[in-house]
Design an enzyme around this catalytic site. Structure first.
Site, PDB file in Angstrom:
ATOM      1  N   GLY A 142      20.813  -0.870   9.109  1.00 43.10           N
ATOM      2  CA  GLY A 142      21.635  -1.115   7.957  1.00 43.10           C
ATOM      3  C   GLY A 142      20.959  -1.888   6.929  1.00 43.10           C
ATOM      4  O   GLY A 142      21.750  -1.982   5.849  1.00 43.10           O
ATOM      5  N   LYS A 174      17.115  -6.774 -11.543  1.00 45.76           N
ATOM      6  CA  LYS A 174      17.349  -8.197 -11.457  1.00 45.76           C
ATOM      7  C   LYS A 174      16.617  -9.327 -12.232  1.00 45.76           C
ATOM      8  O   LYS A 174      17.243  -9.864 -13.314  1.00 45.76           O
ATOM      9  CB  LYS A 174      17.453  -8.797  -9.800  1.00 45.76           C
ATOM     10  N   VAL A 177      23.742  -9.540 -10.252  1.00 48.09           N
ATOM     11  CA  VAL A 177      22.253  -9.631  -9.212  1.00 48.09           C
ATOM     12  C   VAL A 177      22.954 -10.855  -8.601  1.00 48.09           C
ATOM     13  O   VAL A 177      24.025 -11.492  -8.453  1.00 48.09           O
ATOM     14  CB  VAL A 177      22.164 -10.611 -10.341  1.00 48.09           C
ATOM     15  N   ASP A 185      14.336  -2.478  -7.516  1.00 46.84           N
ATOM     16  CA  ASP A 185      15.951  -3.358  -7.630  1.00 46.84           C
ATOM     17  C   ASP A 185      15.487  -5.161  -7.983  1.00 46.84           C
ATOM     18  O   ASP A 185      15.908  -4.818  -8.488  1.00 46.84           O
ATOM     19  CB  ASP A 185      16.288  -3.580  -5.721  1.00 46.84           C
ATOM     20  N   GLY A 235      24.081 -10.001  -5.063  1.00 43.18           N
ATOM     21  CA  GLY A 235      26.224 -10.176  -4.836  1.00 43.18           C
ATOM     22  C   GLY A 235      26.476 -11.607  -4.637  1.00 43.18           C
ATOM     23  O   GLY A 235      26.692 -12.107  -6.010  1.00 43.18           O
ATOM     24  N   GLU A 246      17.529   1.039   3.097  1.00 42.33           N
ATOM     25  CA  GLU A 246      17.793   2.379   3.356  1.00 42.33           C
ATOM     26  C   GLU A 246      17.685   3.309   3.989  1.00 42.33           C
ATOM     27  O   GLU A 246      15.953   2.913   4.025  1.00 42.33           O
ATOM     28  CB  GLU A 246      18.172   2.972   1.822  1.00 42.33           C
ATOM     29  N   GLU A 253      28.494 -10.525 -13.315  1.00 44.05           N
ATOM     30  CA  GLU A 253      27.752 -11.075 -12.448  1.00 44.05           C
ATOM     31  C   GLU A 253      27.812 -10.933 -11.322  1.00 44.05           C
ATOM     32  O   GLU A 253      26.707 -10.862 -10.200  1.00 44.05           O
ATOM     33  CB  GLU A 253      28.715 -12.463 -11.763  1.00 44.05           C
ATOM     34  N   GLY A 266      26.084  -6.854   0.088  1.00 45.53           N
ATOM     35  CA  GLY A 266      27.061  -6.890   0.821  1.00 45.53           C
ATOM     36  C   GLY A 266      28.933  -6.771   0.022  1.00 45.53           C
ATOM     37  O   GLY A 266      28.633  -7.090  -0.914  1.00 45.53           O
TER      38      GLY A 266
HETATM   39  N1  LIG Z   1      26.368  -2.782  -1.890  1.00 44.54           N
HETATM   40  C1  LIG Z   1      26.449  -3.996  -2.971  1.00 44.54           C
HETATM   41  O1  LIG Z   1      26.027  -4.681  -1.687  1.00 44.54           O
HETATM   42  C2  LIG Z   1      25.815  -3.998  -3.515  1.00 44.54           C
HETATM   43  C3  LIG Z   1      25.639  -5.222  -4.144  1.00 44.54           C
HETATM   44  C4  LIG Z   1      25.755  -6.048  -5.382  1.00 44.54           C
HETATM   45  C5  LIG Z   1      25.280  -4.943  -6.291  1.00 44.54           C
HETATM   46  N2  LIG Z   1      26.001  -3.286  -5.916  1.00 44.54           N
HETATM   47  C6  LIG Z   1      25.859  -2.412  -7.458  1.00 44.54           C
HETATM   48  O2  LIG Z   1      27.676  -2.359  -7.625  1.00 44.54           O
HETATM   49  C7  LIG Z   1      27.030  -0.445  -7.787  1.00 44.54           C
HETATM   50  C8  LIG Z   1      28.246   0.590  -6.077  1.00 44.54           C
HETATM   51  O3  LIG Z   1      26.825   0.135  -5.173  1.00 44.54           O
HETATM   52  P1  LIG Z   1      27.316   0.944  -3.809  1.00 44.54           P
HETATM   53  O4  LIG Z   1      26.582   0.259  -2.589  1.00 44.54           O
HETATM   54  O5  LIG Z   1      29.160   0.141  -3.583  1.00 44.54           O
HETATM   55  O6  LIG Z   1      27.427   2.037  -3.831  1.00 44.54           O
HETATM   56  P2  LIG Z   1      27.985   3.339  -3.446  1.00 44.54           P
HETATM   57  O7  LIG Z   1      28.583   3.214  -1.513  1.00 44.54           O
HETATM   58  O8  LIG Z   1      27.450   4.607  -3.004  1.00 44.54           O
HETATM   59  O9  LIG Z   1      29.589   4.058  -3.939  1.00 44.54           O
HETATM   60  C9  LIG Z   1      29.406   4.948  -4.873  1.00 44.54           C
HETATM   61  C10 LIG Z   1      30.485   4.646  -5.156  1.00 44.54           C
HETATM   62  O10 LIG Z   1      30.786   5.272  -7.211  1.00 44.54           O
HETATM   63  C11 LIG Z   1      31.360   6.682  -6.577  1.00 44.54           C
HETATM   64  N3  LIG Z   1      30.941   7.574  -7.364  1.00 44.54           N
HETATM   65  C12 LIG Z   1      29.754   7.398  -8.024  1.00 44.54           C
HETATM   66  N4  LIG Z   1      28.808   8.632  -8.488  1.00 44.54           N
HETATM   67  C13 LIG Z   1      30.078   9.138  -8.724  1.00 44.54           C
HETATM   68  C14 LIG Z   1      30.664   9.751 -10.384  1.00 44.54           C
HETATM   69  N5  LIG Z   1      29.787  10.693 -10.804  1.00 44.54           N
HETATM   70  N6  LIG Z   1      32.162  10.414 -10.230  1.00 44.54           N
HETATM   71  C15 LIG Z   1      33.339   9.812  -9.890  1.00 44.54           C
HETATM   72  N7  LIG Z   1      32.754   8.208  -8.448  1.00 44.54           N
HETATM   73  C16 LIG Z   1      31.209   8.895  -8.264  1.00 44.54           C
HETATM   74  C17 LIG Z   1      31.273   7.856  -5.128  1.00 44.54           C
HETATM   75  O11 LIG Z   1      32.362   7.781  -4.641  1.00 44.54           O
HETATM   76  P3  LIG Z   1      31.820   9.396  -3.785  1.00 44.54           P
HETATM   77  O12 LIG Z   1      32.866   7.794  -2.609  1.00 44.54           O
HETATM   78  O13 LIG Z   1      33.543   9.922  -3.523  1.00 44.54           O
HETATM   79  O14 LIG Z   1      31.087   9.268  -3.104  1.00 44.54           O
HETATM   80  C18 LIG Z   1      31.600   5.594  -4.477  1.00 44.54           C
HETATM   81  O15 LIG Z   1      32.557   6.126  -4.147  1.00 44.54           O
HETATM   82  C19 LIG Z   1      25.861  -0.079  -7.280  1.00 44.54           C
HETATM   83  O16 LIG Z   1      25.689  -0.727  -8.627  1.00 44.54           O
HETATM   84  C20 LIG Z   1      25.222  -1.018  -6.732  1.00 44.54           C
HETATM   85  O17 LIG Z   1      23.985  -1.764  -7.450  1.00 44.54           O
HETATM   86  C21 LIG Z   1      26.278  -3.358  -4.536  1.00 44.54           C
END
Ligand SMILES: NC(=O)c1ccc[n+]([C@@H]2O[C@H](COP(=O)([O-])OP(=O)(O)OC[C@H]3O[C@@H](n4cnc5c(N)ncnc54)[C@H](OP(=O)(O)O)[C@@H]3O)[C@@H](O)[C@H]2O)c1
Length: 431
Positions: free
Chosen positions: A189, A207, A134, A203, A136, A192, A131, A304
């Site tokens: 913020g 989705k 796509v 992106d 959030g 990126e 879920e 978020g």
């Molecule tokens: N941010 C959003 O609002 C949002 C919304 C919907 C979906 N998503 C999806 O959710 C996922 C995560 O996004 P995010 O924004 O939370 O990313 P993020 O803040 O960059 O967090 C990624 C996490 O994964 C860990 N990680 C990455 N590669 C790793 C590896 N090879 N081995 C071990 N740990 C690893 C990192 O560890 P370290 O902290 O130690 O570096 C970090 O804790 C993505 O697929 C993104 O598209 C995000």
């Protein structure tokens, strides 16, 4: 099988992962009631255990070796919030092979490898839920999979990337350039440091591939999604759009026409009074057209930490329920593996064309001739301001419905005319 607890292993402790960890810990007693047995966060995988996190966890929970999660029999559900294809895909495939349920927020993995992962899940008698991949916090996957199941879905239109929607909203409101709007978004913020993934529509295409597959019960991969970013939009396009009664949005559209599915991401003119035209800032919205429901609109925060956590944790509770009751969900929604996914040539839509032309008599006749030759009929023409020193004028043409291939040929013919100094832009008109 009676269970006395359900174990969760979390991959990733970033924006999404730390929200998930925090809420699982804070709401443990509520979720225990909802599931029937305790839901216990057993391990969390990160790269750098020393990093300061948005959530404080007991040190023995945090690991850097994924084996400690995959090989732990007390972990029933693997939750992935790492992002990227590698190593996420391999880890999820192995988790499913080991009969663990999987919950992922990863659009890239689901858009690219969902067939393989669904296949493994089915063979193992477990499920993979996504879920959060796509939109959030907006419920989209479950409605497409379940709640709209009685419908034939004819199409879906979405604003599914908050970064670009924020930029376009600022450009429309302030008449500023893409570069200036992007700087504002970065300062807040919302974008990126390297914004290409959002700006170029990548992106949104991931989705859309996921949603299109669900809507039409088939497989749509990202390479089948036509993709055009917002990079060519200028303040003039926004000015003329407003004068003509339109908004400009980066739309992700998927429709089935005459049995052919077409999925595309590109900027589009939308009549200003349409629901999607009014979705501004970082908000996302998805409009689904069902033959029984008519138009249904889902709107909310598409990213978020907490909105995304809401979607991830709902999937965890859903899996936990099934595990506690001994139900293996069988993901049967993809029943139409050979649906035809078409390219853009046969698309029919209306177009806005902006040209800089020589400011002299007879020019319009030459342009009309080229459009007519390509079977494109003109709905309206507006001559905008002339530049006396350059002896040029700007013309905005709105076409009737035309074929994409014809429009492209016409644009080439127009570019070759002496009297056309520049094809400023051409943008599809939807709605
Ligand atoms: N941010 C959003 O609002 C949002 C919304 C919907 C979906 N998503 C999806 O959710 C996922 C995560 O996004 P995010 O924004 O939370 O990313 P993020 O803040 O960059 O967090 C990624 C996490 O994964 C860990 N990680 C990455 N590669 C790793 C590896 N090879 N081995 C071990 N740990 C690893 C990192 O560890 P370290 O902290 O130690 O570096 C970090 O804790 C993505 O697929 C993104 O598209 C995000």
């Amino acid at each position: 099988v009676a269970r006395d607890s359900i174990g969760v292993g979390l991959l990733g402790l970033g924006v999404v992962g730390s929200g998930v960890a925090r809420i699982l810990l804070e709401r443990a007693s509520t979720y225990r009631e909802r599931v029937g047995v305790p839901l216990i966060l057993r391990r969390v995988l990160v790269r750098e255990p020393e990093k300061t996190r948005a959530v404080e966890l007991p040190a023995d929970l945090v690991v850097t070796d994924p084996r400690l999660i995959l090989e732990d029999d007390s972990i029933d559900i693997v939750v992935e919030a790492m992002g990227g294809l590698k190593p996420a895909y391999e880890l999820l495939a192995e988790a499913l092979t080991r009969r663990k349920f999987v919950v992922t927020a990863n659009k890239e993995v689901m858009a690219t490898h969902s067939s393989e992962l669904l296949g493994i899940a089915q063979r193992s008698g477990v499920d993979i839920l996504f879920e959060a991949s796509v939109g959030g916090g907006i419920p989209l996957i479950a409605p497409l999979k379940r709640d709209l199941l009685a419908n034939e879905i004819t199409g879906l239109s979405a604003i599914i990337n908050g970064t670009t929607n924020y930029i376009l909203t600022r450009m429309a409101a302030e008449g500023i350039t893409l570069e200036d709007a992007l700087s504002q978004a970065q300062a807040l913020g919302y974008a990126e440091p390297d914004p290409a993934y959002d700006i170029e529509g990548t992106d949104a295409a991931f989705k859309l591939a996921i949603m299109a597959g669900l809507a039409f019960r088939t497989e749509v991969v990202p390479s089948q999604v036509y993709r055009e970013g917002i990079g060519r939009l200028t303040p003039r396009d926004f000015r003329y759009a407003a004068e003509l009664g339109y908004s400009i949005k980066l739309l992700a559209i998927c429709r089935r026409d005459d049995g052919v599915i077409r999925a595309r991401v590109h900027p589009a003119f939308l009549p200003a009074d349409e629901l999607l035209a009014k979705v501004d800032g970082v908000y996302n919205a998805v409009q689904i057209d069902g033959d029984l429901t008519g138009k249904v609109l889902f709107q909310g925060q598409g990213a978020g930490s907490l909105p995304t956590t809401s979607a991830v944790v709902a999937d965890i509770i859903d899996c936990a329920h099934d595990i506690a009751l001994g139900i293996a969900q069988q993901p049967q929604w993809r029943i139409n593996p050979n649906a035809e996914v078409g390219g853009m040539d046969d698309l029919e839509t209306r177009y806005y064309i902006r040209l800089t032309v020589a400011d002299r008599p007879g020019v319009f006749a030459e342009i009309a001739t080229q459009l007519g030759k390509n079977m494109i009929s003109i709905a309206s023409v507006i001559q905008k301001e002339a530049d006396e020193t350059a002896q040029s004028a700007e013309i905005v043409i709105m076409t009737h419905r035309s074929r994409e291939s014809a429009l492209r040929a016409a644009i080439e013919d127009l570019s070759a005319l002496d009297c056309v100094f520049e094809v400023g832009n051409y943008i599809r008109v939807e709605g």
